[in-house]
Design a protein around this motif. Structure first.
Motif, short mmCIF file in Angstrom:
data_model
loop_
_atom_site.label_atom_id
_atom_site.label_comp_id
_atom_site.label_asym_id
_atom_site.label_seq_id
_atom_site.Cartn_x
_atom_site.Cartn_y
_atom_site.Cartn_z
N ALA A 176 0.85 -1.20 0.00
CA ALA A 176 0.00 0.00 0.00
C ALA A 176 0.88 1.24 0.00
O ALA A 176 1.57 1.52 0.99
N ALA A 177 0.89 1.96 -1.12
CA ALA A 177 1.56 3.25 -1.19
C ALA A 177 0.62 4.32 -0.67
O ALA A 177 -0.58 4.08 -0.47
N SER A 178 1.15 5.51 -0.48
CA SER A 178 0.32 6.60 0.08
C SER A 178 -0.92 6.84 -0.77
O SER A 178 -2.02 7.07 -0.25
N GLU A 179 -0.76 6.77 -2.10
CA GLU A 179 -1.89 7.06 -2.98
C GLU A 179 -2.90 5.92 -3.06
O GLU A 179 -3.98 6.09 -3.63
N ASP A 180 -2.57 4.76 -2.50
CA ASP A 180 -3.49 3.61 -2.58
C ASP A 180 -4.64 3.71 -1.58
O ASP A 180 -5.69 3.09 -1.79
N TRP A 181 -4.44 4.46 -0.49
CA TRP A 181 -5.48 4.54 0.51
C TRP A 181 -6.69 5.28 -0.04
O TRP A 181 -6.60 6.42 -0.47
N GLY A 182 -7.82 4.59 -0.07
CA GLY A 182 -9.04 5.18 -0.62
C GLY A 182 -9.17 5.02 -2.11
O GLY A 182 -10.20 5.39 -2.69
N ALA A 183 -8.16 4.46 -2.77
CA ALA A 183 -8.20 4.27 -4.22
C ALA A 183 -8.70 2.86 -4.54
O ALA A 183 -8.70 1.97 -3.70
N GLU A 184 -9.14 2.68 -5.78
CA GLU A 184 -9.59 1.36 -6.22
C GLU A 184 -8.39 0.41 -6.31
O GLU A 184 -7.29 0.82 -6.65
N GLY A 185 -8.64 -0.83 -6.02
CA GLY A 185 -7.60 -1.85 -6.16
C GLY A 185 -7.09 -2.39 -4.85
O GLY A 185 -6.85 -3.60 -4.74
N LEU A 186 -6.90 -1.53 -3.84
CA LEU A 186 -6.34 -2.00 -2.57
C LEU A 186 -7.29 -2.98 -1.88
O LEU A 186 -6.85 -4.03 -1.39
N ASP A 187 -8.57 -2.65 -1.85
CA ASP A 187 -9.54 -3.53 -1.19
C ASP A 187 -9.55 -4.92 -1.82
O ASP A 187 -9.63 -5.94 -1.13
N GLY A 188 -9.47 -4.95 -3.15
CA GLY A 188 -9.48 -6.23 -3.84
C GLY A 188 -8.26 -7.07 -3.50
O GLY A 188 -8.38 -8.29 -3.29
N ARG A 189 -7.09 -6.44 -3.42
CA ARG A 189 -5.87 -7.17 -3.06
C ARG A 189 -5.94 -7.68 -1.63
O ARG A 189 -5.50 -8.80 -1.33
N ILE A 190 -6.50 -6.85 -0.74
CA ILE A 190 -6.65 -7.26 0.66
C ILE A 190 -7.55 -8.48 0.77
O ILE A 190 -7.22 -9.46 1.45
N GLU A 191 -8.69 -8.45 0.10
CA GLU A 191 -9.63 -9.56 0.18
C GLU A 191 -9.05 -10.84 -0.42
O GLU A 191 -9.24 -11.94 0.13
N ARG A 192 -8.35 -10.70 -1.54
CA ARG A 192 -7.78 -11.89 -2.19
C ARG A 192 -6.69 -12.52 -1.31
O ARG A 192 -6.69 -13.73 -1.09
N ALA A 193 -5.79 -11.69 -0.80
CA ALA A 193 -4.72 -12.22 0.05
C ALA A 193 -5.28 -12.83 1.33
O ALA A 193 -4.83 -13.90 1.77
#
Length: 205
Positions: free
Chosen positions: A146-163
């Motif tokens: 998670a980079a600074s710009e990832d918080w609140g952006a699309e994509g992070l939630d999906g990676r979290i759920e998959r992992a």
């Protein structure tokens, strides 16, 4: 199932701790109605002095010893570090350096990291994954950066759920194996076996 989150975040609040918490919550969601997931968080910043002393005198302090025991007994781990100088932090590495060399053997581990820029995302593959492979852990395929710009952006939630789903699946398999081994090889105390016999059978013992 016992899940331990090892966070090497230094600030309060910490984006590293936040990522660990979100991953742990996702693991809980990935096991609905099956079993409870007990989550314990190990904050390495609170153990920094004891870790340093362990290097110099060879003895783990009370808090460090408790953290080591929690990690060793866990059914799964989430490990999260901030990126320092293009790698994991020294505090993060030091904790695993003072852990017993066999503590993570066969243990499911989800690797994650936080950083200021997406340019450091490969830290998962060139630093964390080799470290835990060396420790003989079973590292889930999906790491989360998670980079600074990832918080609140699309994509992070999906990676979290998959992992988290991958970690939960490994933990369920390990927990089921432990139960099977315990059931097959459970030792019944002699007094309990004797009490189950009829009076005539007990007289012949």
């Amino acid at each position: 199932m016992r899940l331990v989150v090892v966070s090497a975040g230094l600030s309060v609040p910490s984006s590293t701790r936040l990522l660990g918490d979100r991953l742990a919550a996702a693991v809980g969601r990935a096991t609905p109605g099956e079993t409870d997931v007990e989550v314990e968080v190990v904050e390495l910043r609170d153990l920094a002095v004891e870790i340093a002393h362990n290097f110099t005198n060879g003895f783990a302090g009370k808090a460090l010893s408790a953290a080591q025991e929690a990690v060793t007994a866990a059914d799964g781990l989430i490990v999260v570090t901030p990126v320092f100088s293009a790698s994991y932090s020294g505090l993060f590495k030091s904790f695993f350096d003072v852990l017993d060399k066999d503590a993570l053997a066969g243990k499911p581990v989800l690797i994650a990291a936080t950083g200021g820029t997406a340019r450091h995302s490969l830290v998962l593959e060139h630093a964390l994954r080799p470290l835990f492979a060396y420790l003989r852990a079973v590292v889930v395929p999906t790491g989360v950066y998670a980079a600074s710009e990832d918080w609140g952006a699309e994509g992070l939630d999906g990676r979290i759920e998959r992992a988290a789903g991958e970690l939960a699946a490994l933990m369920r398999g390990l927990s089921a194996t432990k139960r099977q081994v315990r059931d097959e090889f459970e030792v019944v105390p002699f007094a309990q076996q004797l009490a189950a016999l009829s009076p005539a059978e007990r007289a012949g013992v």
